[in-house]
Design a protein around this motif. Structure first.
Motif, PDB file in Angstrom:
ATOM      1  N   GLY A 115      76.427  13.178  82.778  1.00 29.22           N
ATOM      2  CA  GLY A 115      77.301  13.325  83.921  1.00 29.22           C
ATOM      3  C   GLY A 115      77.498  14.802  84.239  1.00 29.22           C
ATOM      4  N   VAL A 116      78.102  15.055  85.390  1.00 34.27           N
ATOM      5  CA  VAL A 116      78.287  16.431  85.851  1.00 34.27           C
ATOM      6  C   VAL A 116      79.518  17.040  85.190  1.00 34.27           C
ATOM      7  N   VAL A 117      79.381  18.289  84.743  1.00 35.11           N
ATOM      8  CA  VAL A 117      80.516  19.077  84.268  1.00 35.11           C
ATOM      9  C   VAL A 117      80.621  20.312  85.147  1.00 35.11           C
ATOM     10  N   GLY A 118      81.805  20.820  85.287  1.00 39.26           N
ATOM     11  CA  GLY A 118      81.999  21.978  86.147  1.00 39.26           C
ATOM     12  C   GLY A 118      83.042  22.926  85.598  1.00 39.26           C
ATOM     13  N   ALA A 119      82.917  24.200  85.953  1.00 37.74           N
ATOM     14  CA  ALA A 119      83.877  25.212  85.512  1.00 37.74           C
ATOM     15  C   ALA A 119      83.771  26.424  86.416  1.00 37.74           C
ATOM     16  N   THR A 120      84.827  27.209  86.480  1.00 36.14           N
ATOM     17  CA  THR A 120      84.776  28.515  87.115  1.00 36.14           C
ATOM     18  C   THR A 120      84.240  29.519  86.102  1.00 36.14           C
ATOM     19  N   ALA A 121      83.740  30.663  86.619  1.00 41.66           N
ATOM     20  CA  ALA A 121      83.052  31.617  85.747  1.00 41.66           C
ATOM     21  C   ALA A 121      84.005  32.583  85.054  1.00 41.66           C
ATOM     22  N   CYS A 122      85.223  32.167  84.820  1.00 43.11           N
ATOM     23  CA  CYS A 122      86.194  33.010  84.131  1.00 43.11           C
ATOM     24  C   CYS A 122      87.369  32.138  83.720  1.00 43.11           C
ATOM     25  N   THR A 123      88.285  32.727  82.986  1.00 38.86           N
ATOM     26  CA  THR A 123      89.522  32.040  82.633  1.00 38.86           C
ATOM     27  C   THR A 123      90.686  32.762  83.295  1.00 38.86           C
ATOM     28  N   ALA A 124      91.793  32.076  83.431  1.00 37.24           N
ATOM     29  CA  ALA A 124      92.976  32.699  84.017  1.00 37.24           C
ATOM     30  C   ALA A 124      93.400  33.894  83.170  1.00 37.24           C
TER      31      ALA A 124
END
Length: 712
Positions: free
Chosen positions: A528-537
């Motif tokens: 399945g698809v996983v997603g994330a932004t390229a940084c953390t808060a």
């Protein structure tokens, strides 16, 4: 939950009890134990009124409706140590058990009747009507509330007598599922306003804006801290005493039509969220990091996930089991049987333990933070409490949608829950000979995405895996991923994609098991698809200081932890930003104290704001008068050559207090043959008021003069 403790109880397991002592952060929400209970029978009392029962400090009340009981289980021993018999005369009603310390309440959410059980006597001591259908009742930190979600009424009550305390508060209905934090404050989602309202001592306080009006809001309390999830905008807000932190969630969160599902409480800082298709998101509120976990169990109905220690437990009602994800290992562990397929799975996080119960089953589970499981036999004999009473056989099993099963499938799919006794529908593959796909977990940091994966245990009769590769959401291989592949024999692996912008974009990936299929053609079995932004808060800035200047402040702070951080400065003068660690802001009001906050920001969210104050009191100076040799110097009431507040005699030169400077009428001094529109506010023994700057020995050439502020 017991009364006085005997010395014998301090020996042996007592040290273990102290380790797992009652956590004020857990058990503070109305944890529902849906079941067929009879409130009317309990009102008349069960058990022996004169008896005093001692129940374990670490335990939970569990629904045992198959034999008409509510039982209390000892979590350390894994045994029942108390019971109360009930008669199910109110068919079809939803009953919940609210428990916190010695407060044990039964809530009929269909009629709004609330009853209190005295754990020391195993009998009802009080009962009253507290609302209507959909009533919420919450208890925690010595306080209790009733919430009429339909009417928007919030009422504080006495947890013992159930009597109202003070007037009720009215909020905009309908209200969301509320919670009580570690300080005893009630938090009530008001989706119509896009806000969550804290209620302290029965009175609403300033609301927290969580999103836009009508957004899908969900609340959980993680380690005593409220966490608000806005599924509409895919964002989470962590509400701390020092301020609110905002964390950007993967964009797929917004695809959940009814919003993601979250547990009412989380034992630690990890908040698990269930999205569409069984997608699992793990928010680390301490680090501001979000992980996305792919789960391929199509057509299954799931309940909200729960977390204890390093494990996330996802109730799969279709299969009647808990799916277990180990966050330390980044892998799924063997599932745990929790109920019959299609049955009810009730999960409670309480006293640093996870309780799993099927009301109609004979066994419940108690899990500790290490994952150890204790099986609780709910119908053990020789247990204190009321006598058992026979229950009529129910003719209609309810097709899984009665008063316990929650009314339909969860976020895992649209198929109905199969009737009890039938096996769950297995996951379908287009090619039965294709290997099962791996499980990926995506997270971002410092301009990159890392996608960890664990291969599936392959069944017999499938093609062997040649290698594992990283694909985009479009099923095309990702260029630039390192490494480019892993061998098919790999036990785990991590792909890294660098060079990404921290701009809030959700980057989506799959991990595929590549194999040679029919006719030796290359094929993919994709996850399945996983997603994330390229940084953390980012973390908050530190060492913030402010030095006042005329109508402003010079700010400095230490660099915050994080990637591609911008600092947002808010003050009464407005909002400014910088990528550096200093900023001079203007537009503040002199002779007042202003609050200034600095928040770290990047594409993954915001830090908790850091605040300071700057006092712009006038920096008065001691300065002499000048040009007083021809006539008396008249002190004016304002910045103009009219009126009189006093006069300095001719040829008298004194040291005055100069408060500030103001612009006014132009004034020409014939003695010095100078002209100025600047006036100085002065304090003298001859009177207070204004003098033309031509008559005061200030430094010239700038307005206001060096070391002075402008008068307001």
């Amino acid at each position: 939950m017991s009364g006085d403790r005997s010395p014998a109880r301090d020996a042996g397991p007592r040290g273990f009890l102290r380790h797992f002592r009652r956590d004020r952060f857990t058990g503070q929400l109305a944890i529902g134990l849906a079941g067929v209970l009879c409130v009317s029978a309990l009102v008349y009392g069960v058990g022996t009124a004169s008896a005093k029962y001692r129940l374990a400090d670490v335990g939970a009340w569990l629904n045992a409706s198959a034999k008409g009981l509510v039982v209390h289980a000892n979590g350390l021993a894994g045994k029942v140590d108390g019971k109360a018999a009930v008669v199910p005369q109110m068919r079809g009603h939803h009953i919940k058990v609210v428990q916190d310390g010695t407060t044990v309440l039964l809530v009929d959410t269909d009629t709004g009747v609330v009853s209190r059980i005295d754990p020391s006597q195993l009998k009802i001591t009080t009962s009253r009507a507290a609302g209507g259908a959909g009533l919420q009742v919450l208890a925690g930190s010595g306080t209790a509330y009733t919430i009429d979600s339909v009417k928007g009424l919030v009422q504080r009550i006495d947890p013992v007598s159930l009597a109202p305390i003070g007037p009720s508060a009215t909020l905009t209905a309908p209200l969301g599922q509320a919670g009580i934090d570690g300080e005893g404050s009630l938090w009530v989602p008001v989706p119509q306003n896009g806000q969550v309202v804290p209620v302290r001592n029965g009175r609403p306080a300033a609301p927290v804006t969580a999103g836009r009006a009508g957004d899908r809001l969900a609340l959980t309390v993680a380690a005593g801290t409220p966490v608000i999830v806005d599924s509409t905008t895919a964002a989470a807000l962590v509400v701390r005493p020092e301020g609110v932190q905002r964390v950007t969630l993967p964009a797929q969160v917004s695809q959940a039509a009814d919003g993601v599902r979250v547990p009412p409480v989380a034992d630690g800082q990890i908040v698990p969220m269930l999205g569409v298709g069984g997608s699992l998101y793990l928010l680390d509120t301490g680090a501001g990091r979000v992980e996305s976990v792919a789960l391929r169990v199509p057509h299954h109905a799931f309940e909200a996930p729960h977390v204890l220690g390093p494990r996330v437990y996802l109730p799969d009602r279709t299969a009647g089991r808990l799916l277990v994800f180990n966050t330390d290992k980044g892998a799924w562990e063997a599932p745990i049987t929790a109920s019959r397929p299609g049955g009810t799975i009730e999960v409670i996080t309480r006293d640093h333990m996870l309780w799993v119960n099927d009301p109609d089953g004979s066994t419940a589970l108690a899990l500790d933070p290490n994952g150890a499981i204790r099986h609780v036999q709910k119908y053990a004999d020789h247990v204190p409490g009321g006598n058992r009473r026979p229950i009529p056989v129910r003719a209609d099993p309810g097709n899984g949608n009665g008063n316990r099963n929650g009314g339909g499938p969860g976020h895992g799919g649209d198929d109905p829950v199969p009737p009890p006794g039938q096996p769950p529908r297995p996951p379908a593959k287009q090619d039965p000979t294709a290997p099962d796909p791996p499980t990926p977990i995506a997270s971002g940091d410092n301009g990159s995405i890392k996608v960890r994966f664990t291969p599936a245990v392959q069944p017999q009769g499938v093609y062997p895996v040649g290698r594992f590769v990283l694909l985009g959401a479009d099923d095309q291989p990702v260029k630039g991923a390192t490494p480019a592949q892993f061998p098919g024999t790999a036990q785990s692996g991590t792909f890294t994609v660098d060079g990404l912008k921290c701009d809030g974009t959700t980057h989506r990936f799959k991990v595929a098991a590549e194999y040679k299929g029919k006719n030796r053609r290359t094929a993919y079995s994709s996850s399945g698809v996983v997603g994330a932004t390229a940084c953390t808060a980012p973390g908050p800035p530190t060492a913030l200081s402010a030095t006042g200047v005329n109508h402003g402040a010079q700010l400095t702070w230490a660099k915050a932890a994080g990637y591609d951080v911008t600092y947002v400065i808010e003050s009464p003068a407005g909002t400014a930003s910088t990528t550096g660690t200093s900023k001079t802001i203007t537009g503040l009001t002199n002779n007042t104290t202003s609050q200034i906050t600095v928040t770290s920001h990047n594409g993954a969210g915001d830090s908790t704001p850091v605040s300071t104050t700057v006092n712009l009191a006038y920096p008065t100076k001691q300065i002499k008068n000048q040009n007083n040799g021809q006539t008396n110097t008249i002190i004016r009431p304002g910045p103009s050559a009219s009126g009189e507040n006093g006069k300095i005699p001719k040829d008298v030169y004194i040291t005055m207090t100069v408060v500030c400077q103001a612009k006014g009428d132009s004034f020409h001094d014939p003695e010095s043959n100078t002209t100025s529109s600047v006036w100085d506010q002065v304090q003298t023994q001859y009177g207070n008021g204004y003098l033309s700057d031509t008559l005061v020995a200030t430094s010239k050439g700038a307005y206001p003069a060096s070391g002075l502020y402008e008068c307001e």
